[in-house]
Motif scaffolding. Structure first.
Motif, PDB file in Angstrom:
ATOM      1  N   GLY A 217       0.794  -1.222   0.000  1.00 54.42           N
ATOM      2  CA  GLY A 217       0.000   0.000   0.000  1.00 54.42           C
ATOM      3  C   GLY A 217       0.826   1.270   0.000  1.00 54.42           C
ATOM      4  O   GLY A 217       0.289   2.352  -0.196  1.00 54.42           O
ATOM      5  N   TRP A 218       2.121   1.147   0.196  1.00 53.43           N
ATOM      6  CA  TRP A 218       3.010   2.311   0.333  1.00 53.43           C
ATOM      7  C   TRP A 218       3.095   3.119  -0.955  1.00 53.43           C
ATOM      8  O   TRP A 218       3.269   4.334  -0.932  1.00 53.43           O
ATOM      9  CB  TRP A 218       4.396   1.794   0.715  1.00 53.43           C
ATOM     10  N   THR A 219       2.955   2.467  -2.103  1.00 55.00           N
ATOM     11  CA  THR A 219       3.317   3.084  -3.375  1.00 55.00           C
ATOM     12  C   THR A 219       2.477   4.309  -3.711  1.00 55.00           C
ATOM     13  O   THR A 219       3.019   5.355  -4.094  1.00 55.00           O
ATOM     14  CB  THR A 219       3.218   2.052  -4.512  1.00 55.00           C
TER      15      THR A 219
ATOM     16  N   PHE B 179      -1.534  -2.333  -4.867  1.00 52.88           N
ATOM     17  CA  PHE B 179      -2.396  -1.257  -5.376  1.00 52.88           C
ATOM     18  C   PHE B 179      -3.697  -1.180  -4.600  1.00 52.88           C
ATOM     19  O   PHE B 179      -4.204  -0.090  -4.311  1.00 52.88           O
ATOM     20  CB  PHE B 179      -2.657  -1.505  -6.861  1.00 52.88           C
ATOM     21  N   GLN B 180      -4.241  -2.329  -4.217  1.00 49.98           N
ATOM     22  CA  GLN B 180      -5.526  -2.345  -3.517  1.00 49.98           C
ATOM     23  C   GLN B 180      -5.421  -1.886  -2.062  1.00 49.98           C
ATOM     24  O   GLN B 180      -6.399  -1.405  -1.490  1.00 49.98           O
ATOM     25  CB  GLN B 180      -6.127  -3.755  -3.557  1.00 49.98           C
ATOM     26  N   PHE B 181      -4.236  -2.002  -1.467  1.00 51.83           N
ATOM     27  CA  PHE B 181      -4.104  -1.741  -0.031  1.00 51.83           C
ATOM     28  C   PHE B 181      -4.503  -0.317   0.352  1.00 51.83           C
ATOM     29  O   PHE B 181      -5.143  -0.114   1.369  1.00 51.83           O
ATOM     30  CB  PHE B 181      -2.671  -2.023   0.417  1.00 51.83           C
ATOM     31  N   MET B 182      -4.057   0.676  -0.395  1.00 54.25           N
ATOM     32  CA  MET B 182      -4.382   2.061  -0.058  1.00 54.25           C
ATOM     33  C   MET B 182      -4.897   2.798  -1.292  1.00 54.25           C
ATOM     34  O   MET B 182      -4.573   3.959  -1.526  1.00 54.25           O
ATOM     35  CB  MET B 182      -3.167   2.771   0.550  1.00 54.25           C
ATOM     36  N   ILE B 183      -5.733   2.121  -2.044  1.00 53.39           N
ATOM     37  CA  ILE B 183      -6.220   2.658  -3.307  1.00 53.39           C
ATOM     38  C   ILE B 183      -7.026   3.937  -3.114  1.00 53.39           C
ATOM     39  O   ILE B 183      -7.108   4.783  -4.018  1.00 53.39           O
ATOM     40  CB  ILE B 183      -7.049   1.582  -4.062  1.00 53.39           C
ATOM     41  N   GLU B 184      -7.581   4.114  -1.912  1.00 52.60           N
ATOM     42  CA  GLU B 184      -8.393   5.314  -1.661  1.00 52.60           C
ATOM     43  C   GLU B 184      -7.584   6.602  -1.782  1.00 52.60           C
ATOM     44  O   GLU B 184      -8.133   7.670  -2.047  1.00 52.60           O
ATOM     45  CB  GLU B 184      -9.044   5.239  -0.278  1.00 52.60           C
ATOM     46  N   GLU B 185      -6.242   6.507  -1.632  1.00 54.36           N
ATOM     47  CA  GLU B 185      -5.419   7.714  -1.701  1.00 54.36           C
ATOM     48  C   GLU B 185      -5.340   8.286  -3.119  1.00 54.36           C
ATOM     49  O   GLU B 185      -4.896   9.434  -3.294  1.00 54.36           O
ATOM     50  CB  GLU B 185      -4.015   7.441  -1.152  1.00 54.36           C
ATOM     51  N   LEU B 186      -5.781   7.520  -4.121  1.00 56.44           N
ATOM     52  CA  LEU B 186      -5.854   8.094  -5.467  1.00 56.44           C
ATOM     53  C   LEU B 186      -6.743   9.334  -5.488  1.00 56.44           C
ATOM     54  O   LEU B 186      -6.520  10.264  -6.270  1.00 56.44           O
ATOM     55  CB  LEU B 186      -6.402   7.062  -6.464  1.00 56.44           C
TER      56      LEU B 186
ATOM     57  N   GLY C 229     -10.927 -10.600 -11.208  1.00 55.08           N
ATOM     58  CA  GLY C 229     -11.364 -10.027  -9.938  1.00 55.08           C
ATOM     59  C   GLY C 229     -11.665  -8.548  -9.976  1.00 55.08           C
ATOM     60  O   GLY C 229     -12.524  -8.084 -10.731  1.00 55.08           O
ATOM     61  N   VAL C 230     -10.959  -7.773  -9.171  1.00 58.53           N
ATOM     62  CA  VAL C 230     -11.271  -6.357  -8.955  1.00 58.53           C
ATOM     63  C   VAL C 230     -11.115  -5.567 -10.256  1.00 58.53           C
ATOM     64  O   VAL C 230     -10.128  -5.722 -10.981  1.00 58.53           O
ATOM     65  CB  VAL C 230     -10.357  -5.759  -7.866  1.00 58.53           C
ATOM     66  N   ASP C 231     -12.090  -4.703 -10.519  1.00 59.33           N
ATOM     67  CA  ASP C 231     -12.035  -3.819 -11.683  1.00 59.33           C
ATOM     68  C   ASP C 231     -11.292  -2.552 -11.276  1.00 59.33           C
ATOM     69  O   ASP C 231     -11.886  -1.563 -10.848  1.00 59.33           O
ATOM     70  CB  ASP C 231     -13.455  -3.495 -12.158  1.00 59.33           C
ATOM     71  N   HIS C 232      -9.975  -2.586 -11.396  1.00 58.65           N
ATOM     72  CA  HIS C 232      -9.158  -1.452 -10.967  1.00 58.65           C
ATOM     73  C   HIS C 232      -9.440  -0.197 -11.781  1.00 58.65           C
ATOM     74  O   HIS C 232      -9.341   0.920 -11.259  1.00 58.65           O
ATOM     75  CB  HIS C 232      -7.669  -1.803 -11.057  1.00 58.65           C
ATOM     76  N   VAL C 233      -9.780  -0.366 -13.043  1.00 57.93           N
ATOM     77  CA  VAL C 233     -10.081   0.786 -13.883  1.00 57.93           C
ATOM     78  C   VAL C 233     -11.309   1.517 -13.355  1.00 57.93           C
ATOM     79  O   VAL C 233     -11.318   2.751 -13.212  1.00 57.93           O
ATOM     80  CB  VAL C 233     -10.273   0.351 -15.353  1.00 57.93           C
TER      81      VAL C 233
ATOM     82  N   GLN D 249     -11.340   5.281 -11.710  1.00 60.08           N
ATOM     83  CA  GLN D 249     -12.194   6.313 -12.291  1.00 60.08           C
ATOM     84  C   GLN D 249     -13.182   6.843 -11.256  1.00 60.08           C
ATOM     85  O   GLN D 249     -13.461   8.053 -11.206  1.00 60.08           O
ATOM     86  CB  GLN D 249     -12.933   5.744 -13.503  1.00 60.08           C
ATOM     87  N   GLY D 250     -13.681   5.966 -10.417  1.00 64.74           N
ATOM     88  CA  GLY D 250     -14.594   6.400  -9.360  1.00 64.74           C
ATOM     89  C   GLY D 250     -13.944   7.315  -8.345  1.00 64.74           C
ATOM     90  O   GLY D 250     -14.616   8.111  -7.685  1.00 64.74           O
ATOM     91  N   LEU D 251     -12.622   7.215  -8.217  1.00 64.52           N
ATOM     92  CA  LEU D 251     -11.869   8.072  -7.293  1.00 64.52           C
ATOM     93  C   LEU D 251     -11.378   9.349  -7.964  1.00 64.52           C
ATOM     94  O   LEU D 251     -10.617  10.107  -7.377  1.00 64.52           O
ATOM     95  CB  LEU D 251     -10.691   7.288  -6.711  1.00 64.52           C
TER      96      LEU D 251
END
Length: 591
Positions: A422-424, A449-456, A508-512, A516-518
């Motif tokens: 999540g650091w990245t 990427f999923q660990f701290m994705i909210e920071e986007l 699995g997870v739709d990262h795109v 975009q939602g963030l």
């Protein structure tokens, strides 16, 4: 003299010490600090989505430029405990960050008050200094000591915990009479350096190991000059990558069990005397001490006395800041060069360069789904020498370090020892905040990427643009590879059929969609030929919209990346490069 709240004095001190950016999240117990920042002005605040994210943003900010100190702020209780991972990461890599937490009023700290926790006791193992300030008059001087501790000796993080009533109390304080404390760093003596150079001069196959301490000391130019003056080849550690450009003739590869080059390990095993500058002899660099040290002598220069002899006892230990040591090494080496006392190292260097030109791993695979090696080949072709890479841990980071190229100090930004998933994302945002002109490319596997994705969302809100390459194999890939020794593949699969994204075919997870939602832009790639166009389009989107742009590349599910338990026993799971087209972006082509 001026009468003011203790917290107003704290902000004035931070401004005098050079702070103009902070990352954090307000809360009831730290609101006085936010009121002081609003009142005093001059500190640009970035609102994180998670306090751990704020601590990693502060790390990225510090690591970007010499002299930077990242500041992260949180309220009492869980805000401080959320920062522990950031403090650990900073402490492990000798990175100064200042964490500030609110605290319950003094009279209620021992009464199990809401969100009252003894945060200083919790963080002491992962900080250079931590304190709960109990007297209002001590607040400005606690901050003065904090900056002194962060900058003196081995750099590291500190935490200041401020009870609510201490922040609000009035004190007498005159900022015009305030001066930062002089920084102390130990320096090598001439005698020590002469002894070190004598050992090197006796060697037939000497090496320099450049660690993160060279970068912390802002001494990369000195390191390169010393290498050029003596003709001694350089092996950077993972934290020292970029001290010497990858394409410099004297850069002969990284050594290690994972983030290493075949030619780097081979050259280390051929060496006979090694000078380590500002490095820790970390276990993923050395492997077992017996294999790493057999048949060679060592000189170790480090700013922290207790690092000398911690992993193995060197033949000569020197306690010194890497930059100050290099000043003295250059002084003596210039004199010896003028007197004809330095050996000609051209034959040894040619030997090292021959390994660099021949011991390559293959990157040119046309497989669909994509092999990860191809991703880094395409990144090398698109991104220039001024690109700054940010990464954390996992097969993505290990392969990235094996195949990408770094040409400047502070252009490989990586948490070395702690490796928190999540650091990245937050670290990359901290880098962009510190240097908006820098071309930042982050690299993550899907789980990191999923660990701290909210920071986007922070990048979208505050217009902190960078490109984030996500290599998605829908696996905890590094752990799966480690489980091979247990003959299992257990609890590491991230794949599932996403009802809302059937085009993912079970990845699995739709990262795109999440990106975009963030508020960010995102692209997805399925085939090798699509990678370069996607990366170029990402650059255009980033320039146009000033937000992070995610490029997700769907990989084959299982790839084993080169690694081993010893530097003389690294397993190569894929085909090796035999001709130039097998590794077309290698620094030294095969033909």
């Amino acid at each position: 003299m001026s009468k003011m709240r203790a917290i107003d004095a704290a902000v004035l001190v931070m401004r005098r010490e050079g702070v103009d950016v902070a990352f954090g999240i307000p809360g009831a117990a730290i609101n006085p600090l936010y009121s002081a920042m609003k009142k005093v002005g001059g500190i640009d605040h970035v609102l994180a989505r998670h306090v751990e994210g704020a601590s990693h943003m502060a790390e990225g900010y510090t690591r970007t430029k010499a002299g930077n100190i990242g500041v992260c702020i949180g309220t009492s209780g869980p805000a401080g405990t959320d920062m522990v991972t950031g403090l650990y990461s900073a402490s492990a890599d000798s990175i100064p960050i200042l964490c500030i937490t609110g605290q319950a009023p003094r009279a209620r700290m021992h009464k199990e008050d809401f969100q009252a926790v003894d945060i200083t006791s919790i963080v002491k193992p992962v900080t250079k200094w931590a304190t709960t300030v109990l007297e209002p008059g001590q607040v400005p001087y606690a901050f003065q000591k904090a900056f002194y501790e962060m900058r003196s000796g081995r750099p590291g993080p500190v935490l200041i915990d401020l009870p609510f009533d201490v922040q609000m109390a009035e004190i007498e304080f005159d900022i015009d009479a305030y001066e930062p404390l002089p920084v102390h760093r130990p320096a090598a003596s001439r005698t020590q350096v002469e002894k070190a150079l004598a050992l090197l001069d006796q060697a037939e196959r000497p090496l320099l190991v450049a660690g993160g301490g060279v970068i912390n000391a802002d001494a990369s130019d000195k390191l390169v000059e010393f290498a050029e003056l003596t003709g001694i080849p350089v092996v950077p550690t993972l934290m020292g990558w970029g001290t010497i450009p990858d394409d410099h003739p004297l850069m002969v590869g990284m050594v290690g069990l994972q983030t290493s080059h075949r030619y780097g390990n081979a050259t280390m095993l051929k060496s006979d005397v090694v000078l380590g500058l500002g490095n820790r002899w970390a276990n993923r660099h050395t492997g077992s001490v017996d294999v790493y040290t057999e048949g060679r002598r060592f000189i170790h220069v480090d700013i922290e006395p207790t690092q000398i002899g911690r992993v193995f006892t060197p033949d000569l230990g020197i306690v010194s800041d890497a930059g100050l040591a290099l000043d003295r090494f250059l002084e003596v080496a210039r004199e010896w060069k003028a007197a004809g006392k330095l050996k000609d190292r051209s034959a040894w260097l040619a030997d090292c360069q021959q390994r660099k030109a021949s011991l390559q791993r293959k990157t040119h695979f046309d497989n669909v789904p994509v092999k990860p090696q191809r991703v880094y080949q395409e990144m090398n072709q698109v991104f220039g020498k001024d690109t700054c890479y940010v990464s954390t841990i996992g097969l993505s980071q290990i392969a990235g370090a094996q195949f990408l190229h770094v040409y400047k100090p502070r252009h490989w930004i990586n948490c070395g020892q702690a490796g928190p998933l999540g650091w990245t994302i937050p670290a990359a945002l901290g880098v962009v905040k510190a240097d908006p002109s820098r071309k930042v490319v982050a690299l993550s596997g899907d789980y990191d990427f999923q660990f701290m994705i909210e920071e986007l969302a922070v990048g979208a809100q505050f217009h902190l643009p960078y490109i984030h390459v996500v290599v998605n194999n829908s696996y905890l890939g590094l752990i799966r590879q480690a489980q091979r020794g247990f003959e299992m593949d257990y609890c590491v699969q991230l794949a599932f059929e996403n009802l809302n994204a059937p085009e993912l075919n079970g990845y699995g997870v739709d990262h795109v969609a999440v990106a975009q939602g963030l508020g960010c832009k995102a692209l997805r790639v399925f085939e090798p030929a699509q990678i370069q166009p996607a990366l170029r389009k990402a650059q255009a989107l980033m320039d146009e919209f000033k937000v992070p742009v995610v490029v997700e590349i769907i990989l084959e599910r299982v790839t084993n990346i080169s690694m081993g338990t010893e530097i003389n026993a690294v397993n190569e799971f894929e085909d090796l490069a035999l001709v130039g087209n097998d590794a077309p972006t290698a620094i030294s082509l095969l033909d």
